[in-house]
Design an enzyme around this catalytic site. Structure first.
Site, PDB file in Angstrom:
ATOM      1  N   LEU A  73       0.834  -1.200   0.000  1.00  0.00           N
ATOM      2  CA  LEU A  73       0.000   0.000   0.000  1.00  0.00           C
ATOM      3  C   LEU A  73       0.870   1.252   0.000  1.00  0.00           C
ATOM      4  O   LEU A  73       1.866   1.318   0.728  1.00  0.00           O
ATOM      5  CB  LEU A  73      -0.895  -0.007   1.254  1.00  0.00           C
ATOM      6  CG  LEU A  73      -1.754   1.219   1.519  1.00  0.00           C
ATOM      7  CD1 LEU A  73      -2.901   1.280   0.510  1.00  0.00           C
ATOM      8  CD2 LEU A  73      -2.302   1.187   2.940  1.00  0.00           C
ATOM      9  N   CYS A  74       0.492   2.243  -0.813  1.00  0.00           N
ATOM     10  CA  CYS A  74       1.137   3.559  -0.765  1.00  0.00           C
ATOM     11  C   CYS A  74       0.053   4.622  -0.949  1.00  0.00           C
ATOM     12  O   CYS A  74      -1.113   4.396  -0.625  1.00  0.00           O
ATOM     13  CB  CYS A  74       2.262   3.670  -1.789  1.00  0.00           C
ATOM     14  SG  CYS A  74       1.725   3.697  -3.507  1.00  0.00           S
ATOM     15  N   HIS A  75       0.404   5.767  -1.505  1.00  0.00           N
ATOM     16  CA  HIS A  75      -0.555   6.856  -1.666  1.00  0.00           C
ATOM     17  C   HIS A  75      -1.519   6.600  -2.824  1.00  0.00           C
ATOM     18  O   HIS A  75      -2.729   6.630  -2.656  1.00  0.00           O
ATOM     19  CB  HIS A  75       0.193   8.177  -1.858  1.00  0.00           C
ATOM     20  CG  HIS A  75      -0.703   9.376  -1.858  1.00  0.00           C
ATOM     21  ND1 HIS A  75      -0.294  10.585  -2.365  1.00  0.00           N
ATOM     22  CD2 HIS A  75      -1.969   9.556  -1.429  1.00  0.00           C
ATOM     23  CE1 HIS A  75      -1.282  11.464  -2.236  1.00  0.00           C
ATOM     24  NE2 HIS A  75      -2.304  10.858  -1.661  1.00  0.00           N
ATOM     25  N   ILE A 102      -3.899   4.425  -0.686  1.00  0.00           N
ATOM     26  CA  ILE A 102      -4.740   4.882   0.416  1.00  0.00           C
ATOM     27  C   ILE A 102      -5.789   5.874  -0.070  1.00  0.00           C
ATOM     28  O   ILE A 102      -6.861   6.006   0.525  1.00  0.00           O
ATOM     29  CB  ILE A 102      -3.894   5.452   1.579  1.00  0.00           C
ATOM     30  CG1 ILE A 102      -4.733   5.509   2.852  1.00  0.00           C
ATOM     31  CG2 ILE A 102      -3.289   6.790   1.203  1.00  0.00           C
ATOM     32  CD1 ILE A 102      -3.924   5.677   4.114  1.00  0.00           C
TER      33      ILE A 102
END
Length: 116
Positions: A73-75, A102
Site C-alpha cells: 500500500l502507498c498513496h 490509500i
C-alpha cells in the site's frame, strides 16, 4: 504482479487465510513515508499492518516472511507496485499491490481516512 482494488481487500484476505502460516495474519505493508502515515492511516482489521518506507525495503525486506501473503500500500499505488515487483523478484510467493493506494482506500473502504 497482481493488483487488487481496496474494495477487493476482504476477498483477498479470505483467500489469503489458506496461505497464511498458523497463528499469523496476512500483512498490509504500508510503504509510505512517516509524514504520510501521520496524515492518513488505515485501521488493521483482519490483517497485520506493517510500515516500511519504500526506500528502506531493499535493506529490510528480510524482516518479512516470504510465505506470508502481503498486500503493498502507498498513496496512489505506484510505489507499492514497485515494492510488490521487488518482493516478487526476491522470491516472495503471495504478493499483491493495492491499486489506487490509500487514496482509493478512502473512497472505496473507509471514508474516515483523510485524502491528501
Amino acid at each position: 504482479m497482481i493488483s487488487i482494488h481496496p474494495a477487493q481487500l476482504q476477498d483477498w484476505l479470505k483467500a489469503a487465510e489458506t496461505q497464511t502460516p498458523p497463528g499469523a495474519l496476512p500483512v498490509v505493508l504500508d510503504v509510505r513515508e512517516p509524514w504520510e502515515l501521520q496524515t492518513a492511516s488505515v485501521k488493521a482489521n483482519g490483517f497485520q499492518l506493517l510500515h516500511m518506507p519504500m526506500r528502506s525495503v531493499p535493506a529490510r525486506y528480510l524482516e518479512l516472511d516470504r510465505n506470508q501473503p502481503i498486500a503493498c500500500l502507498c498513496h496512489h499505488g505506484a510505489r507499492s507496485a514497485q515494492v510488490a515487483h521487488f518482493l516478487t523478484n526476491q522470491g516472495f510467493a503471495h504478493i499483491v499491490n493495492i491499486h489506487g493506494g490509500i487514496h482509493a482506500w478512502s473512497h472505496e473502504l473507509d471514508p474516515t481516512v483523510p485524502v491528501y
